[in-house]
Design a protein around this motif. Structure first.
Motif, PDB file in Angstrom:
ATOM      1  N   UNK A 177     -16.747 102.451 -44.490  1.00 27.98           N
ATOM      2  CA  UNK A 177     -16.056 101.028 -44.191  1.00 27.98           C
ATOM      3  C   UNK A 177     -16.671 100.506 -42.963  1.00 27.98           C
ATOM      4  N   UNK A 178     -17.055 101.391 -42.001  1.00 24.77           N
ATOM      5  CA  UNK A 178     -17.549 100.541 -40.874  1.00 24.77           C
ATOM      6  C   UNK A 178     -18.979 100.096 -41.063  1.00 24.77           C
ATOM      7  N   UNK A 179     -19.780 101.102 -41.852  1.00 28.17           N
ATOM      8  CA  UNK A 179     -21.040 100.077 -42.352  1.00 28.17           C
ATOM      9  C   UNK A 179     -20.976  99.058 -43.103  1.00 28.17           C
ATOM     10  N   UNK A 180     -20.059  99.026 -43.926  1.00 25.97           N
ATOM     11  CA  UNK A 180     -19.822  97.499 -44.728  1.00 25.97           C
ATOM     12  C   UNK A 180     -19.532  96.335 -43.711  1.00 25.97           C
ATOM     13  N   UNK A 181     -18.600  96.891 -42.902  1.00 27.55           N
ATOM     14  CA  UNK A 181     -18.130  95.744 -41.813  1.00 27.55           C
ATOM     15  C   UNK A 181     -19.607  95.325 -40.808  1.00 27.55           C
ATOM     16  N   UNK A 182     -20.264  96.204 -40.405  1.00 26.05           N
ATOM     17  CA  UNK A 182     -21.414  96.097 -39.655  1.00 26.05           C
ATOM     18  C   UNK A 182     -22.269  95.436 -40.391  1.00 26.05           C
ATOM     19  N   UNK A 183     -22.615  95.526 -41.925  1.00 29.73           N
ATOM     20  CA  UNK A 183     -23.393  94.760 -42.438  1.00 29.73           C
ATOM     21  C   UNK A 183     -23.081  93.225 -42.721  1.00 29.73           C
ATOM     22  N   UNK A 184     -21.790  93.092 -42.852  1.00 32.21           N
ATOM     23  CA  UNK A 184     -21.303  91.716 -42.821  1.00 32.21           C
ATOM     24  C   UNK A 184     -21.468  91.125 -41.442  1.00 32.21           C
ATOM     25  N   UNK A 185     -21.479  91.870 -40.340  1.00 26.28           N
ATOM     26  CA  UNK A 185     -21.430  91.189 -39.202  1.00 26.28           C
ATOM     27  C   UNK A 185     -23.004  90.894 -38.699  1.00 26.28           C
ATOM     28  N   UNK A 186     -23.700  91.648 -39.024  1.00 31.68           N
ATOM     29  CA  UNK A 186     -25.316  91.570 -38.813  1.00 31.68           C
ATOM     30  C   UNK A 186     -25.909  90.649 -39.830  1.00 31.68           C
ATOM     31  N   UNK A 187     -25.658  90.657 -40.945  1.00 32.03           N
ATOM     32  CA  UNK A 187     -26.236  89.843 -42.117  1.00 32.03           C
ATOM     33  C   UNK A 187     -25.485  88.451 -42.493  1.00 32.03           C
TER      34      UNK A 187
END
Length: 333
Positions: A193-203
């Motif tokens: 879940x943290x990965x999905x959130x970070x991918x949204x924030x970064x990309x």
């Protein structure tokens, strides 16, 4: 924010004309660019069917009507060649079972690299390096040495990260995640879940997250839609939905969730079960399980558009004092 994905009167039916079963019924929805939008509901409510319809992954026996637009481009009705060009490029999907999504005989790194080469004119060497970079980004330790591993040599969490890396290989604008944490323990689930959130924030990737877990919704989603028996019954900002659920079904789901505080020490249960797609119900599909049903609910389905903080219900819970009414919100839509 503008809408990246717009669904209008989406319907998915199966069977012959005389015995058609409706799995998705008149769903209209807008997902804003850059948001994480959750879709929740019990099994059999049409969540995955809706996602597969958008991706063009339903079997030939499915009858799909309505409209699904990705950045104002109609997706429904595209031929297979056009869909293959979109899938994995403009839009991608993470499936529930990572093991079933990966070829068991093929190195995981090559599976990511092949996704890149299917949509980009790059050499095998360039695709391999990009795949290693993606594996590193999603948290695969020592990615270069794990590039040649077969899927069975990776843990469930690692396999899910490989699937996410493949889905993100071409930086899609839309990522649909169908129960991506179901088979994972709570620690790995939190990491994904943290990965999905970070991918949204970064990309800036727009994410549609399908889940049964209201705790996941509370943690990661900006907005949430509740589906019941193929219909969208409530849409709201996540904080508003948890603070003031208005549809009786939404309230029942929250009361039955072990991760959501309730007034009673015992978890509530929802009597009965979700009706089958083939069931012919004249009024509201939740009527037999609903404690707030009226005479109107027994005969007339609620077909009004679902806007923020508005529900498809004849007798919803009233909005708390101070919360904006649906009429007030229409001008902001």
């Amino acid at each position: 924010m503008t809408a990246l994905l717009s669904l209008t009167d989406m319907e998915v039916r199966f069977g012959a004309a005389e015995s058609m079963a409706s799995a998705v019924d008149s769903v209209s929805l807008e997902v804003k660019s850059g948001e994480i939008f959750g879709i929740v509901g019990e099994s059999g409510c049409g969540k995955s069917t809706l996602a597969n319809a958008v991706m063009g992954l339903l079997p030939g026996a499915a009858h799909v009507d309505g409209s699904a637009k990705l950045q104002n481009r109609e997706v429904l009705g595209l031929d297979e060649k056009s869909l293959r060009a979109l899938r994995g490029d403009e839009m991608s999907m993470i499936f529930q079972d990572a093991s079933a999504s990966l070829d068991p005989t093929w190195p995981v790194g090559d599976q990511i690299a092949e996704t890149i080469r299917a949509h980009r004119k790059v050499s095998r060497r360039e695709a391999k390096q990009q795949a290693i970079d993606l594996m590193t980004e999603v948290g695969i330790p020592d990615a270069a040495s794990r590039y040649g591993d077969a899927p069975h040599r990776l843990s469930g969490g690692m396999r899910q990260r490989i699937v996410i890396a493949a889905a993100l290989a071409n930086q899609p604008k839309l990522l649909i995640a169908d129960e991506p944490t179901t088979a994972l323990d709570v620690t790995i689930q939190a990491q994904v879940l943290q990965l999905i959130r970070r991918l949204r924030d970064d990309h800036g990737t727009t994410v549609v997250l399908i889940t049964h877990d209201l705790g996941v919704v509370a943690e990661i989603c900006d907005r949430v839609g509740v589906m019941y028996a193929g219909q969208l019954v409530e849409v709201a900002d996540t904080a508003d939905l948890f603070a003031a659920p208005r549809h009786p079904y939404t309230r029942a789901l929250l009361a039955a969730s072990p991760g959501v505080p309730t007034e009673s020490r015992r978890l509530a249960t929802i009597p009965g079960q979700v009706p089958a797609p083939s069931d012919q119900i004249p009024g509201c599909r939740f009527q037999e399980r609903c404690p707030r049903r009226l005479e109107t609910c027994m005969t007339t389905p609620h077909r009004e558009p679902v806007f923020p903080n508005e529900v498809a219900c004849w007798n919803p819970e009233p909005l708390p004092a101070g919360m904006a009414s649906p009429t007030d919100l229409l001008g902001e839509k």
